[in-house]
Write a protein that holds these residues in place. Structure first.
Motif, PDB file in Angstrom:
ATOM      1  N   GLN A 145      -5.614   1.645   2.781  1.00 23.97           N
ATOM      2  CA  GLN A 145      -4.531   2.074   2.841  1.00 23.97           C
ATOM      3  C   GLN A 145      -3.921   1.754   3.313  1.00 23.97           C
ATOM      4  N   ASP A 147       0.106  -0.200   4.933  1.00 19.99           N
ATOM      5  CA  ASP A 147       1.564   0.382   5.212  1.00 19.99           C
ATOM      6  C   ASP A 147       2.457  -0.808   4.660  1.00 19.99           C
ATOM      7  N   THR A 166       3.406  -2.951  -3.773  1.00 14.10           N
ATOM      8  CA  THR A 166       4.135  -1.776  -4.481  1.00 14.10           C
ATOM      9  C   THR A 166       2.998  -0.944  -5.705  1.00 14.10           C
ATOM     10  N   GLY A 169       0.333   0.664  -3.981  1.00 15.63           N
ATOM     11  CA  GLY A 169       0.770   1.662  -2.877  1.00 15.63           C
ATOM     12  C   GLY A 169       1.789   1.209  -1.616  1.00 15.63           C
ATOM     13  N   ARG A 171       4.229   0.756   0.707  1.00 20.28           N
ATOM     14  CA  ARG A 171       5.419   1.148   1.046  1.00 20.28           C
ATOM     15  C   ARG A 171       6.444   0.913   1.660  1.00 20.28           C
ATOM     16  N   ALA A 172       6.343  -0.180   2.422  1.00 16.40           N
ATOM     17  CA  ALA A 172       6.638  -1.343   3.159  1.00 16.40           C
ATOM     18  C   ALA A 172       6.592  -2.943   2.782  1.00 16.40           C
ATOM     19  N   LYS A 185      10.318   1.041  -4.928  1.00 19.42           N
ATOM     20  CA  LYS A 185       9.460   2.456  -4.475  1.00 19.42           C
ATOM     21  C   LYS A 185       9.442   2.059  -2.959  1.00 19.42           C
ATOM     22  N   ALA A 186       9.375   0.873  -2.175  1.00 18.09           N
ATOM     23  CA  ALA A 186       9.240   0.831  -1.279  1.00 18.09           C
ATOM     24  C   ALA A 186       9.795   0.241   0.047  1.00 18.09           C
ATOM     25  N   CYS A 187      10.342   0.172   0.539  1.00 17.08           N
ATOM     26  CA  CYS A 187      11.597  -0.187   2.039  1.00 17.08           C
ATOM     27  C   CYS A 187      11.040  -1.566   2.359  1.00 17.08           C
TER      28      CYS A 187
ATOM     29  N   LEU B 204       9.378   4.171   6.805  1.00 17.48           N
ATOM     30  CA  LEU B 204       7.750   4.532   7.231  1.00 17.48           C
ATOM     31  C   LEU B 204       8.012   5.993   7.493  1.00 17.48           C
ATOM     32  N   SER B 207      10.275   8.814   6.076  1.00 12.58           N
ATOM     33  CA  SER B 207      10.766   8.890   4.809  1.00 12.58           C
ATOM     34  C   SER B 207      10.043   9.754   3.592  1.00 12.58           C
TER      35      SER B 207
END
Lengths: 207, 207
Positions: A145, A147, A166, A169, A171-172, A185-187, B204, B207
């Motif tokens: 996982q 981040d 992305t 999965g 997210r940043a 779908k990500a910042c 993160l 959100s």
């Protein structure tokens, strides 16, 4: 609801407050008024009060802000109380420098993997982590996982790398390639080191 | 007189325009309206027109901006038509990464010297340049006209390094140490890499 009312400008000032308060804490300062903060940081005092009000306002009129509690609140707001898992894609100069960045572990960022496309780099060790083949990145992302994906590839591979991250999965995205990447779908934070160098050129030329 | 009327916010948008126009040029785009630039860059169109007006306004109503001439004007405004001499102080991870930064020569920045305080680093070669003892920096600055000093030292040596550089006549400081440095007679860009990482943590978390 909180995040909906906070502007981009405020969000980008938060790290500056955080850094400055850390310095105050190191200097042993226990409390500070918005006026003093204003003089030290160059933001105006009413802006500082407004910014802190966005988050519930921790000050007391005539007393100011307690440095410790403000720092504590800010670290929670910034999410610095979590540990974030990171992968670095691209083990060139900047990728290597980031992989060795000593502040990561103490600030709650853990480098879980480093990936590169170049055969001569794959298998090498950087700061105790073996560089893996970028072809194995999708599988790695399934099993771990992650981040934050740090993109340190050349320009031409940056968007593709963002897509792989992305889709896996992440997210940043923290992007150091000299081109802005996009992801639904990500910042994303696109870092352009040369921007500040151009600003220096501007000042040298126009002063 | 020009520089007096240009706000900090405009100055910091100039590099972004410059980068974006370079991309347009690479894509073969010959002209662009402020509306199209706005859609691509996320700044609003009237802000873009206002920004360009600060510098005399190069557009024509109903025609838009010629990418080539706008890029040419911007590179002159940003001072990118000069060659700037650079020294790097601190040959750690980020210092080494910058010393090897391939874009420097092509963008008109020439690394003239690299300095460090550590005996085990002095004498090593980085990208063809031998690392010198930082004790020799004042003399080096007397003998070489250096425009930009890049500070890549640890926090505790950053301000002292800034002082040595400016006393040696360096008029611009590009500071990567995790503390803001100050100088009366130089322009300064303090780069804080972790600020954008904190912004990612914030997003993160919220959100």
């Amino acid at each position: 609801m909180r995040e909906r009312t906070v502007s981009e400008a405020v969000i980008h000032r938060l790290p500056k407050y955080y850094r400055h308060l850390q310095e105050l804490q190191e200097r042993g300062v226990e409390r500070i008024s918005s006026g003093e903060l204003s003089a030290e940081m160059g933001f105006n005092a009413s802006q500082i009060r407004q910014d802190f009000n966005c988050f519930g306002g921790f000050g007391q009129q005539g007393y100011g802000y307690r440095v410790n509690s403000l720092l504590h609140e800010l670290s929670q707001i910034l999410g610095l109380t979590h540990v974030y898992n990171i992968v670095i894609v691209g083990a060139g100069n900047i990728g290597k420098a980031l992989a060795r960045y000593a502040a990561f572990p103490q600030e709650g960022y853990e480098v879980k993997g480093i990936f590169d496309i170049r055969e001569e780099v794959i298998g090498r060790e950087i700061n105790g982590i073996t560089v893996q083949n970028v072809a194995d990145l999708p599988e790695f992302l399934q099993q771990n996982q992650i981040d934050i994906g740090v993109i340190c590839t050349p320009k031409d591979n940056a968007q593709k790398t963002a897509d792989v991250l992305t889709q896996g999965g992440v997210r940043a995205l923290w992007n150091f390639a000299p081109i802005d990447v996009e992801a639904e779908k990500a910042c994303i934070e696109n870092v352009h080191l040369s921007d500040s160098l151009y600003v220096l050129s501007y000042r040298l030329t126009n002063s």
